[in-house]
Design a protein around this motif. Structure first.
Motif, PDB file in Angstrom:
ATOM      1  N   SER A  75       0.847  -1.194   0.000  1.00 51.30           N
ATOM      2  CA  SER A  75       0.000   0.000   0.000  1.00 51.30           C
ATOM      3  C   SER A  75       0.882   1.243   0.000  1.00 51.30           C
ATOM      4  O   SER A  75       1.893   1.291   0.697  1.00 51.30           O
ATOM      5  CB  SER A  75      -0.895   0.008   1.236  1.00 51.30           C
ATOM      6  N   ALA A  76       0.496   2.250  -0.781  1.00 49.50           N
ATOM      7  CA  ALA A  76       1.277   3.489  -0.878  1.00 49.50           C
ATOM      8  C   ALA A  76       0.642   4.641  -0.116  1.00 49.50           C
ATOM      9  O   ALA A  76       1.076   5.783  -0.254  1.00 49.50           O
ATOM     10  CB  ALA A  76       1.446   3.877  -2.341  1.00 49.50           C
ATOM     11  N   THR A  77      -0.398   4.378   0.686  1.00 45.88           N
ATOM     12  CA  THR A  77      -1.069   5.484   1.380  1.00 45.88           C
ATOM     13  C   THR A  77      -0.160   6.096   2.434  1.00 45.88           C
ATOM     14  O   THR A  77       0.748   5.451   2.962  1.00 45.88           O
ATOM     15  CB  THR A  77      -2.387   5.020   2.022  1.00 45.88           C
ATOM     16  N   PRO A 114       0.472   2.553   5.639  1.00 46.93           N
ATOM     17  CA  PRO A 114      -0.205   1.575   4.766  1.00 46.93           C
ATOM     18  C   PRO A 114      -1.664   1.353   5.137  1.00 46.93           C
ATOM     19  O   PRO A 114      -2.024   1.306   6.313  1.00 46.93           O
ATOM     20  CB  PRO A 114       0.617   0.305   4.981  1.00 46.93           C
ATOM     21  N   TYR A 115      -2.508   1.258   4.119  1.00 47.00           N
ATOM     22  CA  TYR A 115      -3.941   0.976   4.249  1.00 47.00           C
ATOM     23  C   TYR A 115      -4.661   2.043   5.070  1.00 47.00           C
ATOM     24  O   TYR A 115      -5.585   1.757   5.821  1.00 47.00           O
ATOM     25  CB  TYR A 115      -4.165  -0.422   4.835  1.00 47.00           C
ATOM     26  N   ASN A 116      -4.225   3.293   4.913  1.00 54.55           N
ATOM     27  CA  ASN A 116      -4.863   4.418   5.592  1.00 54.55           C
ATOM     28  C   ASN A 116      -6.131   4.787   4.834  1.00 54.55           C
ATOM     29  O   ASN A 116      -6.082   5.478   3.821  1.00 54.55           O
ATOM     30  CB  ASN A 116      -3.889   5.594   5.651  1.00 54.55           C
ATOM     31  N   ALA A 117      -7.277   4.323   5.331  1.00 55.47           N
ATOM     32  CA  ALA A 117      -8.546   4.525   4.621  1.00 55.47           C
ATOM     33  C   ALA A 117      -8.961   5.992   4.570  1.00 55.47           C
ATOM     34  O   ALA A 117      -9.821   6.368   3.779  1.00 55.47           O
ATOM     35  CB  ALA A 117      -9.643   3.694   5.268  1.00 55.47           C
ATOM     36  N   ALA A 118      -8.346   6.835   5.403  1.00 58.43           N
ATOM     37  CA  ALA A 118      -8.670   8.259   5.386  1.00 58.43           C
ATOM     38  C   ALA A 118      -7.904   9.002   4.300  1.00 58.43           C
ATOM     39  O   ALA A 118      -8.136  10.191   4.093  1.00 58.43           O
ATOM     40  CB  ALA A 118      -8.358   8.874   6.749  1.00 58.43           C
ATOM     41  N   GLY A 125      -2.692   6.391  -4.651  1.00 59.19           N
ATOM     42  CA  GLY A 125      -1.607   5.589  -5.178  1.00 59.19           C
ATOM     43  C   GLY A 125      -0.300   6.325  -4.989  1.00 59.19           C
ATOM     44  O   GLY A 125      -0.250   7.435  -4.451  1.00 59.19           O
ATOM     45  N   SER A 126       0.775   5.724  -5.442  1.00 59.76           N
ATOM     46  CA  SER A 126       2.085   6.359  -5.358  1.00 59.76           C
ATOM     47  C   SER A 126       2.267   7.303  -6.539  1.00 59.76           C
ATOM     48  O   SER A 126       1.787   7.055  -7.636  1.00 59.76           O
ATOM     49  CB  SER A 126       3.171   5.284  -5.382  1.00 59.76           C
ATOM     50  N   ASN A 127       2.969   8.402  -6.297  1.00 57.73           N
ATOM     51  CA  ASN A 127       3.310   9.313  -7.382  1.00 57.73           C
ATOM     52  C   ASN A 127       4.621   8.927  -8.061  1.00 57.73           C
ATOM     53  O   ASN A 127       5.088   9.631  -8.944  1.00 57.73           O
ATOM     54  CB  ASN A 127       3.421  10.755  -6.863  1.00 57.73           C
ATOM     55  N   SER A 167      -1.833  -0.790  -5.544  1.00 57.06           N
ATOM     56  CA  SER A 167      -3.010  -0.486  -6.353  1.00 57.06           C
ATOM     57  C   SER A 167      -3.180   1.027  -6.429  1.00 57.06           C
ATOM     58  O   SER A 167      -2.530   1.790  -5.705  1.00 57.06           O
ATOM     59  CB  SER A 167      -4.258  -1.120  -5.741  1.00 57.06           C
ATOM     60  N   GLY A 168      -4.074   1.476  -7.294  1.00 59.73           N
ATOM     61  CA  GLY A 168      -4.327   2.905  -7.439  1.00 59.73           C
ATOM     62  C   GLY A 168      -4.893   3.536  -6.178  1.00 59.73           C
ATOM     63  O   GLY A 168      -4.638   4.697  -5.886  1.00 59.73           O
TER      64      GLY A 168
END
Length: 202
Positions: free
Chosen positions: A71-73, A88-92, A96-98, A134-135
């Motif tokens: 995850s890239a969050t 990672p997996y920060n739903a707030a 995706g990664s730049n 993922s995006g």
């Protein structure tokens, strides 16, 4: 003048009621009546407590569990809120990664992940979704190949046969929608819960 304004005011009020009240209530009612589980977030409950959602990935640690894709969050740095750190997996903060394909940081991260995975299962090629994000950064699913790649590690860690673990993966593989759309997927949270249930039942 009031004669000209009245139709405009009536239409504005009518459309406000229809589109701002009646329509949302009707859609909400239909969603709750026909798709209640999905409308409420596809939440997964265990022992009376919400432990996750079918739609949002979450990290799993330890060799006993199937790992999701990276995850890239990001999230605010506790030491300096003006900066961001990996979360990672920060739903707030779905994102995706730049980093582009020529990014040194991205290449080094993918290479490191690939080497770690090759050491874990040297006899199989590393599936691409185990080293790419993922995006959204919140993908809850793996490809069947990515789940199968992890079977030997999970089986060893849990003292199960690889065949037992593969049967669980197969049982939790969702087919293409209507047999045509998308690709088969494995929900990581559901699969790990099934693993825990299988271990408890032994």
């Amino acid at each position: 003048m009031l004669k000209e304004l009245r139709p405009a005011l009536v239409m504005t009020a009518a459309l406000t009621v229809i589109t701002g009240l009646v329509y949302p209530l009707a859609v909400t009612g239909v969603a709750q009546g026909l798709f209640g589980h999905q409308a409420n977030g596809s939440l997964i409950v265990k022992d009376g407590a919400v432990i996750g959602s079918e739609l949002i990935g979450q990290p799993f640690t330890g060799e006993r569990y199937f790992q999701p894709r990276p995850s890239a969050t990001t999230g605010p740095d506790p030491a300096d809120p003006a900066k961001s750190v990996a979360a990672p997996y920060n739903a707030a903060n779905s994102m995706g990664s730049n980093l582009g394909p020529t990014s040194k940081a991205l290449v080094e991260r993918v290479q490191a992940d690939a080497e770690r995975l090759k050491a874990e299962n040297p006899s199989a090629p590393v599936p691409v979704d185990l080293v790419t994000t993922s995006g959204s950064g919140l993908d809850p699913d793996l490809s069947p190949a990515a789940a199968d790649f992890q079977v030997p590690r999970v089986a060893r860690a849990r003292g199960l046969s690889e065949e037992q673990v593969r049967r669980l993966v197969e049982a939790h593989t969702a087919p293409r929608l209507l047999g045509l759309l998308g690709e088969p997927t494995v929900n990581v949270l559901k699969l790990n819960l099934a693993l825990d249930a299988a271990a408890a039942g032994r």
